[in-house]
Each structure stands twice: as C-alpha cells, then as structure tokens.
Design an enzyme around this catalytic site. Sequence first.
Site, PDB file in Angstrom:
ATOM      1  N   LYS A   1       4.776   9.272   8.490  1.00 36.62           N
ATOM      2  CA  LYS A   1       4.627   8.680   9.812  1.00 36.62           C
ATOM      3  C   LYS A   1       5.654   9.222  10.834  1.00 36.62           C
ATOM      4  O   LYS A   1       5.484  10.341  11.297  1.00 36.62           O
ATOM      5  CB  LYS A   1       4.607   7.158   9.698  1.00 36.62           C
TER       6      LYS A   1
ATOM      7  N   ASP B   1       9.433   3.025  -0.657  1.00 35.30           N
ATOM      8  CA  ASP B   1       8.412   3.704   0.127  1.00 35.30           C
ATOM      9  C   ASP B   1       8.664   3.330   1.590  1.00 35.30           C
ATOM     10  O   ASP B   1       8.252   2.271   2.057  1.00 35.30           O
ATOM     11  CB  ASP B   1       7.010   3.284  -0.327  1.00 35.30           C
TER      12      ASP B   1
ATOM     13  N   TYR C   1       0.857  -1.187   0.000  1.00 33.34           N
ATOM     14  CA  TYR C   1       0.000   0.000   0.000  1.00 33.34           C
ATOM     15  C   TYR C   1       0.886   1.227   0.000  1.00 33.34           C
ATOM     16  O   TYR C   1       1.872   1.295   0.737  1.00 33.34           O
ATOM     17  CB  TYR C   1      -0.888  -0.006   1.245  1.00 33.34           C
TER      18      TYR C   1
END
Length: 427
Positions: free
Chosen positions: A267, A239, A144
């Site tokens: 994050k 990523d 994702y």
Amino acid sequence: MKTTNSESLFAQAKTLFPGGVNSPVRAFRAVGGTPLFIKRGEGPYLFDADGNRYIDYVLSWGPLIAGHAHPKVVDAITKAASNGTSYGAPSSLEIDLAKSIISFMPNIEMMRFVNSGTEATMSALRLARAFTKRDKIIKFEGCYHGHADLLLVQAGSGVATLGLPDSPGVPSDTVRHTLVANFNDLDSVEALFRKYPDQIAAIMVEPVAGNMGVVPPQYGFLQGLRSITKREGSVLIFDEVMTGFRVHPGGAQTLYQVVPDLTTLGKVIGGGLPVGAYGGKKEIMDLVAPSGSMYQAGTLAGNPLAMSAGIAMLDLIREQKVWERLEKLGAQLEEGIASEAKKAGVSISQTRVGTMFTTFFGDIQPKDWTNIKKADTIIFAKFFRAMLENGVYLAPSQFEAGFLSITHTPEIIEQTIEAARKAFTSL
Ligand SMILES: *Cc1c(COP(=O)(O)O)cnc(C)c1O
C-alpha cells in the site's frame, strides 16, 4: 430515470469482468447500487464518469496518504518513466526506498521488494517456515493477508479448530497447516501452541486489524504475542501492509513498541503503484535466495516507477508536523461523527488509530470478529448511500477501514461531519 455513465459502463464491464470489477471489494454488493466509475482523482477528491465530485476516504484502499495525483509523486513517476519503466537489473532507486523505509521502521534490517501485499505475506510465511523448519502457521479470525491459498481461511468457529478453506479452489490440504485464533485473545493462541508443540512456524497478525473494519489491539495483546513466539521459537510477523505509515509513521510496531521478527508492507510504500515488501531480522532474511535457499523472485520487483513513487510519497510524510496534522484531522473526524450520531440517537462505535478509522453501526464492541460481525450492515448500507448522495465516498462495506490523506483539510472534515449529520438524521 436516466441511465448514468457509471451505470452504462458497469453494464459493459459486467460482460468483460466477473461481477464487473477487477477486485471484489469494488463492487457495491454489500450496499446496493452501481459502483462509481472514476475518471480522475485530485487531492482528497474523486471525480466520477458523470462529473460528480466526492471527498474520498477510500484512497485506493489505503495507499494514497498523499492524496490523488500529488504533484511531487506525479513528477517522480514521470521522471522515472522517461528513463525506462523496468530494467530487470538492480538500480539505486531500490536502495533509496529501502533506506527510506528503514528510517521509519528501524526494526527492519533487510528487505525484499515484491509487487503486492499478497506476495509479501505469502513470501514471509514461506520464509518463516524455512527458517523454523516447521509447517503450521497461526492467523486471526477476521484478519486479511491477501489472497494466497494458505491464508484464505477464516474458520467461523474459531479457537483451536483446523482451518477450512474460505474459497472453492483452495485444496483443504493447502490450509491443513493454517490455524486460526481469536484477535485480542491470547488464550486462544496459547491453546494452539499447547495442541501443536514445536510445530508452529509463525504467527501472522494485522497489529491493528483493518480488514474487519478498524479493531485496535487491546492492551498487552501484541506484547503477549511477542513473548509467546519468543518462548516457542516461532516467528512473529506483523502484516503492516495497511497499518504501515498509517497508524503511526513507524507503523504499529513503533506505536505499540513491539518488535516483530518480520514485517510485511505494501500500500503506502508504493505511492499508488503496485509494490509490496517483506523484511526484518538479517538472520532470517539471509535465508532468501540468492543469499539463502528460500526461493522467491519477481520480474517487475523493485521497478523504477514504483520505487520512485514510493520514495516521493514517504518524503511527503516524513516531517513530524505533517503527522501531527493528520492525527488532528483524525481526531476531528472521529469526534465529529461520534457527536452527530449521538445527537441523532444512532448507536455507533467509532474506532480510529492514526489515519485509519471505522464507524460500526449497532451495539457492538470492536474487539474481535465474533463481536464485529454483529454490526448492523443494513443501517450501514443506508448511511453509505446517504453519505454518497452528500458527496462523501466511503468504502462500500461495514467491514472496511476509512483513510485520511495530507490533502484533507479541517474544512473538508467539517463538510464530511455535516454530511454525516444529514445521513444520521435520515436513517
Ligand atoms: C491489502 C492488504 C493485503 C494484500 O495486499 P494486496 O496488495 O492487495 O495484495 C495484505 N495484508 C493486509 C493487512 C492488507 O490490508
């Protein structure tokens, strides 16, 4: 039974927000029951609207590596707020956070701050396409990368098939150039390059998959992606929105010693506030406006609150001994859960890299989505509810990572293993 505060808040929320939540993963769809409404967090704990306390292994889905409301992070945010929350002009805080990030991840020469991981991945791909003057991109099944149209593709049957949109509202034209390969399967990548020679701009990968539950890269997988992209003139994008500062202080690129061309972050670097970043080789980053022609912008990008929170957070994990402690806690939890499952005769597969972990139920090999999706979600749901009853808050889905913070202690891990013992024997 008396209605709990969470239940009555959820009833109201359902009239205001689709499904009662502002991000789908927060709903308890996969495990049943009502999501807890949170009143506050402190260190490793969450307190819900009914006054219950939980040991938190979700940590806002990864960012809170310093735990909830760490005094140093709160202090940094408070100080920044008193000087104004956004300037729409440069400030030295952006330089401080960028330098801090580069001190952990020296492969990043230049970066751009954005407001979320989604923005970071979307922009990195635009940049890779601009740089290579090619349109196609490769992602991996089960990975994702945020909810940008071009990435909302999973493509069930995998290898060498053109992606089909995962969500209505994504025009099939938008994902026409999104190709899907199998995680840990270099042959599936080679097949795509054979089929589309000189057309693939980039490979984007979660170097340790976290969004199908934690699936580590097999030996040689990341190195293989590096050599294929080098050979083909494509951009390799790691990523590391989730893995950055989580699998190793220097991210997966340091842990596995593979240098990507571009890295996306999010994050942890926001210290619990909304931040993302993409960065990498200067040669590529120079193409971003205004130094180059690839346009990308943000009203609140680099805002002083988020920068300050990020700086404080990274300072807290800078020392080697902090990381050694986290690694030890991770090992304690991993071994404890595995041993209790074995004693209770429950079949699990425990994965962990650094401060990210998943307990997969059933007889599966955590290798790729084809294997992972066979995990026993019904047993997981039972385990989740039993853990919750025993005061442990896990992500409400089998296909998610759990996270540790510097405020978790060996005693708290022991309490968690004891909760797992009870949960396993109740299955
Ligand atoms: C969370 C995540 C994103 C998306 O970040 P948001 O801030 O939720 O937009 C992208 N990539 C990975 C690997 C993630 O874990």
